[in-house]
Motif scaffolding. Structure first.
Motif, mmCIF file in Angstrom:
data_model
loop_
_atom_site.group_PDB
_atom_site.id
_atom_site.type_symbol
_atom_site.label_atom_id
_atom_site.label_comp_id
_atom_site.label_asym_id
_atom_site.label_seq_id
_atom_site.Cartn_x
_atom_site.Cartn_y
_atom_site.Cartn_z
ATOM 1 N N LEU A 250 -1.078 13.074 -4.536
ATOM 2 C CA LEU A 250 -2.492 12.893 -4.200
ATOM 3 C C LEU A 250 -3.409 12.906 -5.419
ATOM 4 O O LEU A 250 -4.613 13.057 -5.289
ATOM 5 N N ARG A 251 -2.830 12.782 -6.583
ATOM 6 C CA ARG A 251 -3.662 12.701 -7.782
ATOM 7 C C ARG A 251 -3.684 11.286 -8.338
ATOM 8 O O ARG A 251 -4.553 10.917 -9.097
ATOM 9 N N GLY A 252 -2.724 10.468 -7.969
ATOM 10 C CA GLY A 252 -2.680 9.084 -8.406
ATOM 11 C C GLY A 252 -1.569 8.397 -7.631
ATOM 12 O O GLY A 252 -0.411 8.440 -8.004
ATOM 13 N N TYR A 253 -1.941 7.785 -6.525
ATOM 14 C CA TYR A 253 -0.951 7.297 -5.562
ATOM 15 C C TYR A 253 -0.620 5.840 -5.850
ATOM 16 O O TYR A 253 -1.032 4.926 -5.128
ATOM 17 N N THR A 254 0.140 5.615 -6.918
ATOM 18 C CA THR A 254 0.471 4.235 -7.270
ATOM 19 C C THR A 254 1.447 3.605 -6.287
ATOM 20 O O THR A 254 1.693 2.402 -6.352
ATOM 21 N N VAL A 255 1.988 4.416 -5.368
ATOM 22 C CA VAL A 255 2.790 3.857 -4.266
ATOM 23 C C VAL A 255 2.001 2.734 -3.579
ATOM 24 O O VAL A 255 2.570 1.723 -3.170
ATOM 25 N N ALA A 256 0.691 2.947 -3.467
ATOM 26 C CA ALA A 256 -0.161 1.949 -2.806
ATOM 27 C C ALA A 256 0.029 0.583 -3.444
ATOM 28 O O ALA A 256 0.184 -0.423 -2.747
ATOM 29 N N SER A 257 0.032 0.544 -4.765
ATOM 30 C CA SER A 257 0.205 -0.725 -5.465
ATOM 31 C C SER A 257 1.679 -1.135 -5.529
ATOM 32 O O SER A 257 2.037 -2.270 -5.213
ATOM 33 N N GLU A 258 2.535 -0.185 -5.903
ATOM 34 C CA GLU A 258 3.931 -0.536 -6.196
ATOM 35 C C GLU A 258 4.742 -0.888 -4.945
ATOM 36 O O GLU A 258 5.713 -1.646 -5.014
ATOM 37 N N VAL A 259 4.363 -0.322 -3.812
ATOM 38 C CA VAL A 259 5.101 -0.595 -2.576
ATOM 39 C C VAL A 259 4.263 -1.411 -1.581
ATOM 40 O O VAL A 259 4.746 -2.385 -1.009
ATOM 41 N N LEU A 260 3.001 -0.997 -1.397
ATOM 42 C CA LEU A 260 2.201 -1.617 -0.344
ATOM 43 C C LEU A 260 1.326 -2.782 -0.836
ATOM 44 O O LEU A 260 0.735 -3.492 -0.034
ATOM 45 N N GLY A 261 1.224 -2.922 -2.164
ATOM 46 C CA GLY A 261 0.429 -4.034 -2.691
ATOM 47 C C GLY A 261 -1.071 -3.827 -2.629
ATOM 48 O O GLY A 261 -1.834 -4.778 -2.529
ATOM 49 N N ILE A 262 -1.505 -2.558 -2.688
ATOM 50 C CA ILE A 262 -2.939 -2.227 -2.629
ATOM 51 C C ILE A 262 -3.380 -1.646 -3.968
ATOM 52 O O ILE A 262 -2.803 -0.655 -4.393
ATOM 53 N N PRO A 263 -4.377 -2.141 -4.645
ATOM 54 C CA PRO A 263 -5.097 -3.386 -4.322
ATOM 55 C C PRO A 263 -4.337 -4.630 -4.777
ATOM 56 O O PRO A 263 -4.649 -5.724 -4.318
ATOM 57 N N ILE A 264 -3.375 -4.458 -5.696
ATOM 58 C CA ILE A 264 -2.535 -5.595 -6.100
ATOM 59 C C ILE A 264 -1.089 -5.130 -6.154
ATOM 60 O O ILE A 264 -0.811 -3.967 -6.427
ATOM 61 N N LYS A 265 -0.157 -6.018 -5.889
ATOM 62 C CA LYS A 265 1.257 -5.641 -5.866
ATOM 63 C C LYS A 265 1.797 -5.592 -7.287
ATOM 64 O O LYS A 265 1.606 -6.515 -8.082
ATOM 65 N N THR A 266 2.450 -4.470 -7.595
ATOM 66 C CA THR A 266 3.171 -4.363 -8.862
ATOM 67 C C THR A 266 4.615 -4.016 -8.541
ATOM 68 O O THR A 266 4.927 -3.522 -7.461
ATOM 69 N N ASP A 267 5.506 -4.277 -9.495
ATOM 70 C CA ASP A 267 6.945 -4.078 -9.286
ATOM 71 C C ASP A 267 7.290 -2.589 -9.441
ATOM 72 O O ASP A 267 7.096 -2.019 -10.511
ATOM 73 N N PRO A 268 7.802 -1.958 -8.386
ATOM 74 C CA PRO A 268 8.074 -0.511 -8.468
ATOM 75 C C PRO A 268 9.158 -0.152 -9.481
ATOM 76 O O PRO A 268 9.243 1.004 -9.907
ATOM 77 N N LEU A 269 9.982 -1.112 -9.864
ATOM 78 C CA LEU A 269 11.082 -0.807 -10.788
ATOM 79 C C LEU A 269 10.686 -1.012 -12.244
ATOM 80 O O LEU A 269 11.445 -0.715 -13.152
ATOM 81 N N GLU A 270 9.477 -1.513 -12.456
ATOM 82 C CA GLU A 270 8.981 -1.808 -13.807
ATOM 83 C C GLU A 270 8.134 -0.649 -14.337
ATOM 84 O O GLU A 270 7.381 -0.038 -13.577
ATOM 85 N N THR A 271 8.241 -0.392 -15.637
ATOM 86 C CA THR A 271 7.373 0.612 -16.245
ATOM 87 C C THR A 271 6.158 -0.035 -16.916
ATOM 88 O O THR A 271 5.124 0.619 -17.094
ATOM 89 N N GLU A 272 6.280 -1.300 -17.237
ATOM 90 C CA GLU A 272 5.207 -1.974 -17.965
ATOM 91 C C GLU A 272 3.930 -2.053 -17.120
ATOM 92 O O GLU A 272 3.987 -2.399 -15.942
ATOM 93 N N GLY A 273 2.835 -1.727 -17.752
ATOM 94 C CA GLY A 273 1.538 -1.817 -17.072
ATOM 95 C C GLY A 273 1.213 -0.611 -16.216
ATOM 96 O O GLY A 273 0.113 -0.513 -15.669
#
Lengths: 615, 160
Positions: A465-488
């Protein structure tokens, strides 16, 4: 003005309650709740303070939108130095209590010192008084709430309290309000117990008057509610399935920590998922889930209300557990279930009830049981020590440990230490799945790489709950990123952390951020509050709060070495799923993160950063 | 068309948006303590039930008032409290079988739901449709439709 501009200071040592004006200069740069209360905390408390000592303080704080018609505007946070971590602790809760405190005319309550014997605080609008709580000590939160309503002959009292876990110093004890809402993590309930403070009972009938521009505020909150209603997650997924909507999703992406993070997928996930909660039971034909429920002001309503199977071994002949109560959220279902390899939905629900009843965090508890089960499998802990056979997958061991931890009996006090202290005590510190002493939540950083960085750098120890990048990496919110990538991911984590600090300081729920960005929050704040609440400034406010917390932790003795993950996640690759063969790539992200933050290589904000943020 | 508030408790989540909307409409503040509609939570069953005045055709409050401070608004059907006439005797609060008219210590008068001049703020604010403002003569229409749908399914089954 959406702040009440008044704080209550309670000196428990002296037994006094005094009213002070809110520091409006601080409010205009730290907003409220998490940010503003942390500002008070760091100004008033030495970073070196012993968390369970009278010198530590405990702040219950609302935000400017708490108690308004902004959707989810009912939140409060508890801020203190946490006993589990030794870092800043800030735990957020919903329900109705926070809004009631605000309605009584207070933005926050600061507790200091320690009462000589158990007390509770009763607030009725402007009047606040401490009362003897000897007769309530030893009672559960479920007993305290009706008892206080009876004592004060006021059925409308809202109560937050600690159960026996908080009294007994379980290091991850929670503060519970409205029976099953929790300021859950980091042991804020243990600090409350250390102060001999059992409960805070509030009745507020003054309301929240004078938002800056009522017409603009109603327009802004209505527009924002429409965004929530129209969003697939906040408008459909969360009301129907709760956060449990994630169980099958996270398992499929191979990021479901299982059996103390030995595995990343749980074969029993479907048995403890949202779908399982909806399905009729074989035993009685009824579903575990009774209904969903909203917190104050919330138009999402993700809360779960469940009823146990009365024939289940945990509650046979125990009718006190047969009523409807707070059901499994995803984090609890994971920590009590997958983390231990347990797939008995009713057992998990019962353990969750017990966590609420006696006030302790199911995440840290469940994850600690995971470590205990691993130590049992290794032969380090025995049935004689534990009081029960405890292999992975044992529902009976899980529910037995929940009862022991709640009551402080048997092996319970050991489990109440948390996994870091417990595994160290038994010679296997590497088996503690923690950061800064706090147990991980339900996302394996081998399968969702950004979360590894989010955990490692979280100011309150491992936390989603301090930085929920699951939203981006899994759900695509606000943009989809690759969960297996460290870049970016460094920039992504920073952006999520800073934005979340604003949500947590405004009085609203971070779950709105599945649909809202700060651009949706800004107009609501701007219409409610004097000051500059433009989008640019809000980003700055979030970053300022993050760095303030970081500076406190650094001064408390944390260094770059503590921005780390357990060896298992860095060296043992995921065995199955999309992340098979991967470890957490923290080393690839951390230096970039420090640079993005404007910190030196030791993780300290540079002079330029401190100046830029006005710290 | 005369309309009335219609409550479907099964749809209520307990968010209290209705209570805040009511207090904001009538007092300009967000304050459930001043709301004329109240949501009751029965935690043993998980049920939430909004409750407010149903505007009785032969209203106990109106009949009990000794100073005729309560009158019926012909356009909305709401029983209205005339604050200038009300003496705060509270007899109406005793007479009402439902408890939906209450004394307000701040003003020394009673208050009750007045249907917001025909546009109730609670119904507007309700996010789930638990509170709606609909044709007073057809408040059962959706339930009838739901049961009709069951018959429709049965009939369709016979036709196969």
């Amino acid at each position: 003005m959406a702040w009440q501009r008044k704080i209550l200071r309670v000196d428990l040592t002296a037994g006094t309650c005094t009213s002070e004006p809110l520091n409006m200069e601080w409010a205009k740069i730290y907003l409220g709740q998490r940010g503003l209360a942390t500002k008070y905390f760091v100004e008033e408390v030495a970073p070196s303070v012993e968390p369970m000592s009278p010198a530590n303080k405990l702040i219950f704080a609302t935000g400017p939108l708490t108690g308004t018609m902004a959707s989810t505007g009912g939140r409060y946070s508890v801020i203190t130095k946490g006993p589990l971590t030794g870092a800043i602790a800030c735990s957020n809760s919903g329900g109705y209590w926070g809004a009631e405190l605000k309605m009584a005319g207070w933005d926050m309550v600061i507790f200091e010192g320690r009462a000589a014997s158990p007390v509770y605080l009763h607030i009725e609008n402007d009047t606040a008084t401490l009362h003897d709580a000897s007769a309530l000590w030893g009672k559960t939160t479920w007993d305290v709430e009706p008892a206080l309503r009876k004592i004060h002959q006021d059925s409308q009292l809202k109560i937050s309290s600690i159960g026996r876990a908080g009294e007994n110093g379980v290091l991850y004890a929670a503060v519970i309000n409205d029976l099953h809402r929790a300021a859950g993590r980091s042991g804020v309930g243990a600090v409350m117990g250390s102060k001999n403070l059992k409960a805070i009972a509030v009745r507020g009938t003054k309301g929240v008057a004078g938002v800056k521009d009522p017409k603009a505020f109603m327009k802004a909150t209505q527009a924002a509610k429409a965004v929530l209603a129209g969003n697939a997650v906040t408008g459909e997924g969360l009301p129907k399935f709760g956060t449990q909507v994630l169980m099958n999703v996270i398992n499929e992406v191979g990021a479901m920590p299982t059996r103390n993070f030995r595995d990343v997928q749980f074969e029993g996930a479907k048995d403890i998922s949202a779908e399982a909660m909806h399905a009729p039971r074989e035993s009685d034909g009824k579903a575990n889930l009774v209904t969903n429920q909203a917190c104050f002001g919330c138009t999402i309503a993700c809360g779960r209300i469940s009823k146990l199977d009365q024939t289940h071994y945990t509650v046979v002949n125990k009718p006190e557990y047969w009523g409807a109560s707070g059901g499994l959220e995803y984090e609890a279902a994971w920590a009590l279930g997958s983390a231990n390899g347990v797939n008995d939905l009713e057992a998990l629900t019962y353990a969750n009830f017990v966590c609420n009843e006696d006030g302790f965090d199911p995440i840290s508890f469940g994850a600690t049981v995971g470590a205990v089960m691993e130590l049992y499998q290794m032969g380090v802990l025995t049935k004689e020590q534990l009081g029960i056979e405890a292999p992975f997958g044992s529902a009976k061991a899980l529910t037995y440990f929940a009862e022991c931890t709640a009551k402080g009996e048997g092996f319970g006090p050991e489990i109440g230490l948390g996994s870091k202290r417990l595994t160290a005590k038994y010679g296997h510190p590497d088996l503690s799945m923690t950061v800064k002493g706090q147990e991980f939540p339900a996302y394996d950083p081998r399968g969702i790489q950004g979360m590894g960085l989010a955990y490692a750098t979280s100011n309150r120890g491992a936390c989603h709950l301090r930085g929920y990048t699951v939203a981006s990496e899994v759900l695509g919110i606000p943009i989809k990123t690759d969960p297996l990538e460290t870049e970016g991911k460094a920039g992504l984590v920073k952006a999520f952390q800073d934005a979340t600090a604003v949500f947590d300081s405004a009085g609203i729920c971070v779950f709105t951020s599945f649909a809202w960005t700060l651009a949706d929050v800004a107009p609501q704040l701007d219409a409610a509050c004097e000051g500059d609440w433009s989008l640019d400034n809000l980003n700055m406010v979030g970053e300022r709060i993050w760095n303030m917390e970081r500076q406190f932790n650094n001064a408390a003795g944390f260094t770059a070495k503590d921005d780390n993950l357990p060896k298992r996640l860095l060296t043992e690759a995921a065995k199955t799923g999309p992340a098979k063969g991967l470890v957490a790539g923290l080393d690839k992200m951390l230096p970039e993160y420090y640079a993005e933050r404007g910190w030196d290589t030791e993780g300290r904000p540079t002079a330029a950063t401190v100046e830029r943020l006005g710290l | 068309m005369m309309k009335s508030l219609h409550i479907e408790a099964a749809k209520c989540t307990g968010c209290l948006q209705c209570e805040m909307a009511c207090s904001f409409e009538n007092y300009g503040t967000f304050n459930p303590a001043k709301s004329r509609i109240k949501v009751f939570e029965f935690h043993e069953t998980g049920t939430k039930v909004p409750y407010t005045c149903t505007q009785c055709s032969e209203a106990w409050c109106l009949k009990a008032c000794p100073v005729d401070a309560i009158t019926k608004d012909k356009s909305t059907g709401a029983m209205m409290v005339n604050e200038a006439t009300c003496v705060g005797c509270k007899v109406c609060t005793i007479a009402c079988p439902f408890g939906t008219i209450n004394y307000v210590a701040d003003t020394g008068k009673v208050q009750k739901c007045d249907l917001c001049e025909g546009s109730p703020a609670c119904a507007d604010a309700c996010p789930t449709g638990a509170i709606t403002f609909i044709d007073a003569d057809s408040t059962g229409i959706d339930r009838m439709r739901a049961w009709a749908a069951k018959l429709e399914n049965q009939t369709a089954g016979h036709a196969d």
